[in-house]
Design a protein around this motif. Structure first.
Motif, mmCIF file in Angstrom:
data_model
loop_
_atom_site.group_PDB
_atom_site.id
_atom_site.type_symbol
_atom_site.label_atom_id
_atom_site.label_comp_id
_atom_site.label_asym_id
_atom_site.label_seq_id
_atom_site.Cartn_x
_atom_site.Cartn_y
_atom_site.Cartn_z
ATOM 1 N N PRO A 1 3.786 1.634 -11.924
ATOM 2 C CA PRO A 1 4.834 2.916 -10.362
ATOM 3 C C PRO A 1 6.281 2.816 -11.186
ATOM 4 O O PRO A 1 6.203 1.752 -12.390
ATOM 5 N N THR A 2 6.811 3.736 -11.233
ATOM 6 C CA THR A 2 8.017 3.498 -11.326
ATOM 7 C C THR A 2 8.985 3.306 -10.886
ATOM 8 O O THR A 2 9.367 4.360 -9.575
ATOM 9 N N LEU A 3 10.140 3.372 -10.957
ATOM 10 C CA LEU A 3 11.111 3.057 -10.144
ATOM 11 C C LEU A 3 12.215 3.658 -10.665
ATOM 12 O O LEU A 3 12.887 2.673 -11.302
ATOM 13 N N TYR A 4 13.639 3.880 -9.443
ATOM 14 C CA TYR A 4 14.908 4.100 -9.885
ATOM 15 C C TYR A 4 15.094 3.104 -8.569
ATOM 16 O O TYR A 4 15.477 2.427 -7.209
ATOM 17 N N LEU A 5 16.560 1.588 -9.515
ATOM 18 C CA LEU A 5 17.022 0.965 -8.779
ATOM 19 C C LEU A 5 18.295 1.676 -7.626
ATOM 20 O O LEU A 5 19.336 2.099 -8.617
ATOM 21 N N SER A 6 18.519 1.527 -6.385
ATOM 22 C CA SER A 6 18.806 2.877 -6.004
ATOM 23 C C SER A 6 19.371 2.050 -4.663
ATOM 24 O O SER A 6 18.510 1.392 -3.988
ATOM 25 N N ASN B 1 7.373 11.548 -8.994
ATOM 26 C CA ASN B 1 6.947 10.393 -8.222
ATOM 27 C C ASN B 1 7.451 9.552 -7.869
ATOM 28 O O ASN B 1 7.125 8.276 -8.001
ATOM 29 N N VAL B 2 8.795 9.445 -8.223
ATOM 30 C CA VAL B 2 9.918 8.490 -8.652
ATOM 31 C C VAL B 2 10.164 6.876 -7.471
ATOM 32 O O VAL B 2 10.958 8.115 -6.443
ATOM 33 N N GLU B 3 9.418 6.277 -7.082
ATOM 34 C CA GLU B 3 9.778 5.168 -5.934
ATOM 35 C C GLU B 3 11.663 4.465 -6.436
ATOM 36 O O GLU B 3 11.901 4.501 -6.947
ATOM 37 N N GLU B 4 12.547 5.033 -5.280
ATOM 38 C CA GLU B 4 13.887 3.792 -5.445
ATOM 39 C C GLU B 4 13.522 2.548 -4.799
ATOM 40 O O GLU B 4 12.624 3.234 -3.648
ATOM 41 N N ILE B 5 14.276 2.060 -5.065
ATOM 42 C CA ILE B 5 14.089 0.379 -4.936
ATOM 43 C C ILE B 5 15.057 -0.188 -4.781
ATOM 44 O O ILE B 5 16.149 -0.012 -5.808
ATOM 45 N N SER B 6 16.048 -0.826 -3.399
ATOM 46 C CA SER B 6 17.064 -2.208 -4.005
ATOM 47 C C SER B 6 16.979 -2.843 -4.029
ATOM 48 O O SER B 6 15.728 -2.979 -3.507
ATOM 49 N N ILE B 7 18.401 -3.753 -4.254
ATOM 50 C CA ILE B 7 17.904 -5.331 -4.014
ATOM 51 C C ILE B 7 18.975 -5.744 -2.996
ATOM 52 O O ILE B 7 19.075 -7.021 -2.831
ATOM 53 N N GLY C 1 20.475 3.760 -12.917
ATOM 54 C CA GLY C 1 20.978 4.860 -12.409
ATOM 55 C C GLY C 1 22.151 4.466 -13.286
ATOM 56 O O GLY C 1 22.986 3.544 -13.325
ATOM 57 N N ARG C 2 23.604 5.892 -13.494
ATOM 58 C CA ARG C 2 25.138 5.174 -13.507
ATOM 59 C C ARG C 2 25.640 6.535 -12.663
ATOM 60 O O ARG C 2 24.954 7.036 -12.046
ATOM 61 N N PHE C 3 26.914 6.683 -12.857
ATOM 62 C CA PHE C 3 27.438 8.068 -12.450
ATOM 63 C C PHE C 3 27.340 7.686 -11.075
ATOM 64 O O PHE C 3 27.363 6.806 -10.449
ATOM 65 N N GLU C 4 27.281 8.849 -10.236
ATOM 66 C CA GLU C 4 27.023 8.955 -8.934
ATOM 67 C C GLU C 4 25.113 8.857 -8.421
ATOM 68 O O GLU C 4 24.855 8.940 -7.475
ATOM 69 N N GLY C 5 24.316 8.777 -9.772
ATOM 70 C CA GLY C 5 23.106 9.094 -9.444
ATOM 71 C C GLY C 5 22.478 9.715 -10.433
ATOM 72 O O GLY C 5 22.987 10.121 -11.598
ATOM 73 N N VAL C 6 21.199 10.657 -10.088
ATOM 74 C CA VAL C 6 20.924 11.110 -10.704
ATOM 75 C C VAL C 6 20.186 12.220 -9.905
ATOM 76 O O VAL C 6 19.439 11.568 -8.620
ATOM 77 N N ASP C 7 19.626 13.426 -10.427
ATOM 78 C CA ASP C 7 19.310 14.441 -9.946
ATOM 79 C C ASP C 7 18.354 14.305 -9.063
ATOM 80 O O ASP C 7 17.290 13.609 -9.786
ATOM 81 N N GLN C 8 18.171 14.217 -7.605
ATOM 82 C CA GLN C 8 17.239 14.539 -7.229
ATOM 83 C C GLN C 8 15.688 15.168 -7.541
ATOM 84 O O GLN C 8 14.720 15.073 -7.249
ATOM 85 N N ARG C 9 16.023 16.309 -8.066
ATOM 86 C CA ARG C 9 14.941 16.898 -8.637
ATOM 87 C C ARG C 9 14.021 15.950 -9.790
ATOM 88 O O ARG C 9 12.671 16.217 -9.186
ATOM 89 N N VAL C 10 14.426 15.147 -9.947
ATOM 90 C CA VAL C 10 13.424 14.337 -11.647
ATOM 91 C C VAL C 10 12.735 13.495 -9.953
ATOM 92 O O VAL C 10 11.827 12.852 -10.733
#
Length: 234
Positions: A87-92, A131-137, A117-126
């Motif tokens: 799994p590829t996860l984007y911390l968001s 198929n990157v899943e967003e996950i929050s703590i 991620g940093r800044f305002e976030g990551v370009d949604q297209r990637v």
């Protein structure tokens, strides 16, 4: 033997790792190669001499956005070193909340690839294309995903067989049975006028287990009614 659980971290601040993951249980397990860590500097995939990874947001607005092409190149490089299906996860903060159940499922797999991620976030297209899943703590915002990635990794690593000193304790901690954990006590028997509950000193293991269950249920009802409602459902 199967390969050790592996965490691949994509970040513009590789010096933040291993950080606290190099200490205590996680650090010992890392030294023993029960799990491995690969930190990839996203700036290595930049295409200009300034190693820029971000640009202004389309449509205007404050801040900067991590570019899709650069993030994708970093993700592809990490995936090339991991088994298919890792799994590829984007911390968001937009992602589904990390739970003990999800940490256990991730710990049972080959590992994770974590995009910080940093800044305002990551370009949604990637996120869509790879198929990157967003996950929050949790329902709050951090300056970047690195601390969240460390939290997720620690939650998984401690569940790897052989990492925890007393693995039977994992079965009794918060969320393992759907309840918050019961209170703990140790010596001295009395402290500042507060005594250890007598049942814990009785030696009656059946009564102790009953007391602990009652305490766990009461704490869950009081502090986490959402968990309590799920626990009560058949």
């Amino acid at each position: 033997m199967s390969p050790p659980w592996h965490a691949g971290v994509l970040t513009i601040f590789p010096e933040m790792f291993p950080g606290p993951l190099g200490l205590s249980l996680a650090g010992k397990a890392l030294a023993e190669k029960r799990w491995t860590l690969d930190v990839i500097d996203i700036r290595n995939f930049a295409t200009d001499k300034h190693r820029s990874v971000d640009d202004t947001p389309a449509g205007g607005g404050a801040g900067m956005v991590m570019r899709a092409d650069i993030a994708a190149a970093a993700i592809d490089a990490a995936r090339a070193e991991m088994p298919d299906g890792t799994p590829t996860l984007y911390l968001s903060p937009r992602g589904r909340t990390l739970t003990q159940e999800r940490a256990r499922a991730l710990a049972q797999g080959p590992g994770v690839i974590l995009l910080c991620g940093r800044f305002e976030g990551v370009d949604q297209r990637v996120l869509d294309a790879r198929n990157v899943e967003e996950i929050s703590i949790g329902d709050y915002v951090l300056s970047g995903g690195e601390l969240a990635a460390q939290v997720l990794i620690d939650a998984c690593v401690r569940l790897i067989p052989g990492v925890a000193g007393n693995e039977s304790s994992l079965a009794e901690e918060s969320f393992a049975s759907g309840l918050l954990e019961y209170p703990h006590y140790t010596r001295p028997r009395e402290w500042e006028g507060r005594a250890i509950p007598e049942v814990l000193l009785s030696g009656d293991h059946k009564e102790i287990a009953k007391w602990r269950r009652e305490q766990a249920e009461a704490l869950t009802r009081e502090r986490r009614p959402d968990l309590w409602e799920r626990y009560k459902k058949p």
